[in-house]
Scaffold this motif. Structure first.
Motif, PDB file in Angstrom:
ATOM      1  N   LYS A  37      45.423  42.550  54.989  1.00 24.14           N
ATOM      2  CA  LYS A  37      44.752  41.514  54.198  1.00 24.14           C
ATOM      3  C   LYS A  37      44.404  41.977  52.789  1.00 24.14           C
ATOM      4  N   GLY A  38      44.272  43.278  52.585  1.00 21.57           N
ATOM      5  CA  GLY A  38      43.893  43.784  51.278  1.00 21.57           C
ATOM      6  C   GLY A  38      42.385  43.805  51.099  1.00 21.57           C
ATOM      7  N   ALA A  39      41.954  44.040  49.864  1.00 20.40           N
ATOM      8  CA  ALA A  39      40.526  44.151  49.561  1.00 20.40           C
ATOM      9  C   ALA A  39      39.814  42.819  49.781  1.00 20.40           C
ATOM     10  N   LYS A  40      38.548  42.921  50.103  1.00 23.94           N
ATOM     11  CA  LYS A  40      37.733  41.734  50.387  1.00 23.94           C
ATOM     12  C   LYS A  40      37.554  40.857  49.160  1.00 23.94           C
ATOM     13  N   TRP A  41      37.345  41.475  48.002  1.00 25.05           N
ATOM     14  CA  TRP A  41      36.988  40.724  46.803  1.00 25.05           C
ATOM     15  C   TRP A  41      38.233  40.380  45.990  1.00 25.05           C
ATOM     16  N   LYS A  42      38.366  39.092  45.662  1.00 24.07           N
ATOM     17  CA  LYS A  42      39.499  38.594  44.889  1.00 24.07           C
ATOM     18  C   LYS A  42      39.045  38.265  43.467  1.00 24.07           C
ATOM     19  N   ALA A  43      39.978  37.828  42.633  1.00 22.53           N
ATOM     20  CA  ALA A  43      39.672  37.553  41.227  1.00 22.53           C
ATOM     21  C   ALA A  43      38.575  36.504  41.089  1.00 22.53           C
ATOM     22  N   GLU A  44      38.633  35.447  41.919  1.00 24.91           N
ATOM     23  CA  GLU A  44      37.616  34.400  41.821  1.00 24.91           C
ATOM     24  C   GLU A  44      36.235  34.890  42.232  1.00 24.91           C
ATOM     25  N   ASP A  45      36.189  35.923  43.096  1.00 20.96           N
ATOM     26  CA  ASP A  45      34.896  36.480  43.504  1.00 20.96           C
ATOM     27  C   ASP A  45      34.247  37.246  42.355  1.00 20.96           C
ATOM     28  N   TYR A  46      35.050  37.968  41.576  1.00 24.86           N
ATOM     29  CA  TYR A  46      34.508  38.656  40.408  1.00 24.86           C
ATOM     30  C   TYR A  46      33.987  37.646  39.384  1.00 24.86           C
ATOM     31  N   ARG A  47      34.721  36.558  39.205  1.00 24.88           N
ATOM     32  CA  ARG A  47      34.259  35.515  38.282  1.00 24.88           C
ATOM     33  C   ARG A  47      32.940  34.917  38.765  1.00 24.88           C
ATOM     34  N   ALA A  90      24.624  37.339  27.441  1.00 19.61           N
ATOM     35  CA  ALA A  90      26.063  37.270  27.154  1.00 19.61           C
ATOM     36  C   ALA A  90      26.667  38.670  27.053  1.00 19.61           C
ATOM     37  N   ILE A  91      25.957  39.592  26.400  1.00 17.94           N
ATOM     38  CA  ILE A  91      26.461  40.959  26.269  1.00 17.94           C
ATOM     39  C   ILE A  91      26.505  41.638  27.638  1.00 17.94           C
ATOM     40  N   CYS A  92      25.489  41.416  28.460  1.00 19.89           N
ATOM     41  CA  CYS A  92      25.466  42.005  29.813  1.00 19.89           C
ATOM     42  C   CYS A  92      26.686  41.574  30.617  1.00 19.89           C
ATOM     43  N   ILE A  93      27.014  40.292  30.515  1.00 19.73           N
ATOM     44  CA  ILE A  93      28.140  39.767  31.290  1.00 19.73           C
ATOM     45  C   ILE A  93      29.464  40.292  30.740  1.00 19.73           C
ATOM     46  N   GLU A  94      29.568  40.441  29.424  1.00 18.46           N
ATOM     47  CA  GLU A  94      30.798  40.995  28.847  1.00 18.46           C
ATOM     48  C   GLU A  94      30.983  42.453  29.251  1.00 18.46           C
ATOM     49  N   VAL A  95      29.874  43.194  29.327  1.00 14.37           N
ATOM     50  CA  VAL A  95      29.941  44.567  29.831  1.00 14.37           C
ATOM     51  C   VAL A  95      30.491  44.566  31.250  1.00 14.37           C
ATOM     52  N   GLY A  96      30.007  43.628  32.073  1.00 17.45           N
ATOM     53  CA  GLY A  96      30.503  43.519  33.442  1.00 17.45           C
ATOM     54  C   GLY A  96      31.970  43.139  33.496  1.00 17.45           C
ATOM     55  N   ARG A  97      32.379  42.172  32.665  1.00 17.53           N
ATOM     56  CA  ARG A  97      33.783  41.723  32.664  1.00 17.53           C
ATOM     57  C   ARG A  97      34.715  42.876  32.328  1.00 17.53           C
ATOM     58  N   GLN A  98      34.313  43.731  31.402  1.00 21.25           N
ATOM     59  CA  GLN A  98      35.150  44.858  31.010  1.00 21.25           C
ATOM     60  C   GLN A  98      35.283  45.882  32.130  1.00 21.25           C
ATOM     61  N   ASN A  99      34.366  45.843  33.104  1.00 21.00           N
ATOM     62  CA  ASN A  99      34.404  46.806  34.209  1.00 21.00           C
ATOM     63  C   ASN A  99      35.073  46.242  35.461  1.00 21.00           C
ATOM     64  N   VAL A 100      35.591  45.012  35.390  1.00 22.97           N
ATOM     65  CA  VAL A 100      36.361  44.442  36.498  1.00 22.97           C
ATOM     66  C   VAL A 100      37.738  45.112  36.509  1.00 22.97           C
ATOM     67  N   PRO A 101      38.271  45.483  37.694  1.00 20.02           N
ATOM     68  CA  PRO A 101      39.637  46.034  37.738  1.00 20.02           C
ATOM     69  C   PRO A 101      40.616  45.136  36.993  1.00 20.02           C
ATOM     70  N   HIS A 102      41.548  45.752  36.281  1.00 21.43           N
ATOM     71  CA  HIS A 102      42.400  45.005  35.346  1.00 21.43           C
ATOM     72  C   HIS A 102      43.117  43.834  36.017  1.00 21.43           C
ATOM     73  N   HIS A 103      43.641  44.039  37.234  1.00 15.29           N
ATOM     74  CA  HIS A 103      44.415  42.979  37.882  1.00 15.29           C
ATOM     75  C   HIS A 103      43.531  41.866  38.438  1.00 15.29           C
ATOM     76  N   GLN A 104      42.201  42.070  38.429  1.00 11.23           N
ATOM     77  CA  GLN A 104      41.273  41.050  38.916  1.00 11.23           C
ATOM     78  C   GLN A 104      40.418  40.474  37.784  1.00 11.23           C
ATOM     79  N   ARG A 105      40.536  41.022  36.598  1.00 13.38           N
ATOM     80  CA  ARG A 105      39.624  40.671  35.500  1.00 13.38           C
ATOM     81  C   ARG A 105      39.863  39.249  34.994  1.00 13.38           C
ATOM     82  N   PRO A 106      38.827  38.407  34.960  1.00 15.80           N
ATOM     83  CA  PRO A 106      39.005  37.059  34.401  1.00 15.80           C
ATOM     84  C   PRO A 106      39.156  37.129  32.887  1.00 15.80           C
ATOM     85  N   GLY A 107      39.976  36.256  32.348  1.00 14.68           N
ATOM     86  CA  GLY A 107      40.127  36.205  30.902  1.00 14.68           C
ATOM     87  C   GLY A 107      38.836  35.758  30.237  1.00 14.68           C
TER      88      GLY A 107
END
Length: 287
Positions: free
Chosen positions: A68-78, A256-273
C-alpha cells in the motif's frame, strides 16, 4: 502495484533462468515443502523468540504497507498545512479560543474538518502538546525544539521496529538454509549404500535448503525490511512538518510564513504547489 511486479520479476528471472539453462523443477518442487517448513518454521520461531508481542503485532500490521505504501498522501500534507494554519492563526488572534481545540481535539470543529489527521493519535498529540507549550510563554523556544527533537527521534525508533526485526530474520535465513541442507546431507549419508542416481537426487534435495535460505533472505525478506524502513522514514516527515510549523510559530513568525516553512519541508513528490496550497488556505479563511 510495484511491489507485486517486483515479486513477479524475482520468480520469473530466477526460476526462468534455471529452466532455460536446462534445470528441472521436479527435484526442487519435491524437496521444497520439507525444506521450507524447516527454514521458515525456524525463522518464525526465532523471530518470536527475539521480539515481544508488541513488535510481532507491529510487524504483521506493517507488512501491508509493502503493497500500500506510506500512510500519508499528497492531499494529507495539504490538509495538515491547512489545519496548522487555522490553529496558528487562531492562536495569534485569540489565544483563549484555541485552548478548546487543543484541550479536546476529538470535539474540535477545526480538527473535525480533517478526520484522517484527527484519527492519528500521534499527530494530534504532537500538535496539541506543542501548542500547549507555546501557551506557557517559554522564554527560550529552543527548549521546546529540544523536546520535540527527542520526541521525533523516539517515534522514528518505534516505527523502525518492524524493519529491524525483519532485517534480523533476513540475516539469519541463509544460515537456517545451511542447517536444512546439513540435515539433508545427514539423511543422504545414512543411505550411502544406494546407487549414484538415488544419492544424486538426495544431495540435490538437500541443496534446495541452501538455495531457499539465500533466495528468501535476499529476494524477499531483506527487500521488505528495506521497504518498511523507507516507508517509516517517509511517514516521519509528516510529523517533522508539524514540528517545523509549530517551531516557526514559537519564533513569532506570521501564520503564512509558518505554513510556507512547513510546505518547504514536505517530501518533494508529495509537496503541494504554492498556488494549490494558497487556494486551500483561502478556503479555510472563508470558512
Amino acid at each position: 502495484m510495484i511491489a507485486i511486479i517486483g515479486i513477479v520479476i524475482v520468480f520469473v528471472m530466477v526460476f526462468g533462468g534455471y529452466m532455460a539453462a536446462g534445470g528441472k523443477l521436479g527435484i526442487i518442487l519435491e524437496a521444497m515443502p520439507f525444506e521450507l517448513a524447516m527454514i521458515m518454521g525456524a525463522a518464525i520461531g526465532a523471530f518470536m523468540l527475539s521480539n515481544d508481542g508488541s513488535v510481532v503485532k507491529h510487524t504483521l500490521k506493517d507488512l501491508g504497507k509493502t503493497f500500500k505504501g506510506a500512510k500519508w498522501k499528497a492531499e494529507d500534507y495539504r490538509d495538515l498545512l491547512c489545519l496548522l494554519f487555522e490553529l496558528v492563526r487562531l492562536a495569534k488572534g485569540d489565544p483563549l479560543a484555541v485552548e478548546m481545540h487543543i484541550e479536546n481535539p476529538t470535539e474540535s470543529t477545526i480538527f473535525g474538518k480533517y478526520p484522517k489527521i484527527q484519527a492519528d493519535h500521534e499527530a494530534v498529540e504532537l500538535i496539541c502538546d506543542t501548542m500547549r507549550s507555546a501557551s506557557m510563554n517559554y522564554d527560550d523556544p529552543h527548549q521546546v525544539e529540544e523536546v520535540l527533537d527527542k520526541r521525533m527521534e523516539a517515534h522514528l525508533h518505534r516505527a523502525l521496529h518492524s524493519s529491524h526485526a525483519l532485517q534480523t530474520m533476513a540475516d539469519g535465513l541463509p544460515a537456517l538454509g545451511i542447517v536444512a541442507a546439513v540435515l539433508g546431507i545427514i539423511k543422504t549419508m545414512a543411505a550411502i549404500d544406494q546407487p549414484p542416481e538415488v544419492l544424486g537426487k538426495m544431495i540435490g534435495g538437500a541443496l534446495v535448503g541452501t538455495f531457499l535460505g539465500v533466495f528468501l533472505a535476499y529476494g524477499f525478506v531483506g527487500p521488505i525490511a528495506a521497504k518498511l524502513k523507507a516507508i517509516a522514514e517517509e511517514e516521519a516527515q509528516f510529523y517533522q512538518l508539524i514540528r517545523e510549523v509549530l517551531v516557526a510559530n514559537l519564533h513569532q513568525h506570521s501564520a503564512a510564513i509558518c505554513i510556507e516553512v512547513g510546505r518547504q519541508n514536505v517530501p518533494h513528490h508529495q509537496r503541494p504547489g504554492f498556488d494549490v496550497l494558497e487556494e486551500a488556505l483561502k478556503g479555510t479563511k472563508t470558512s
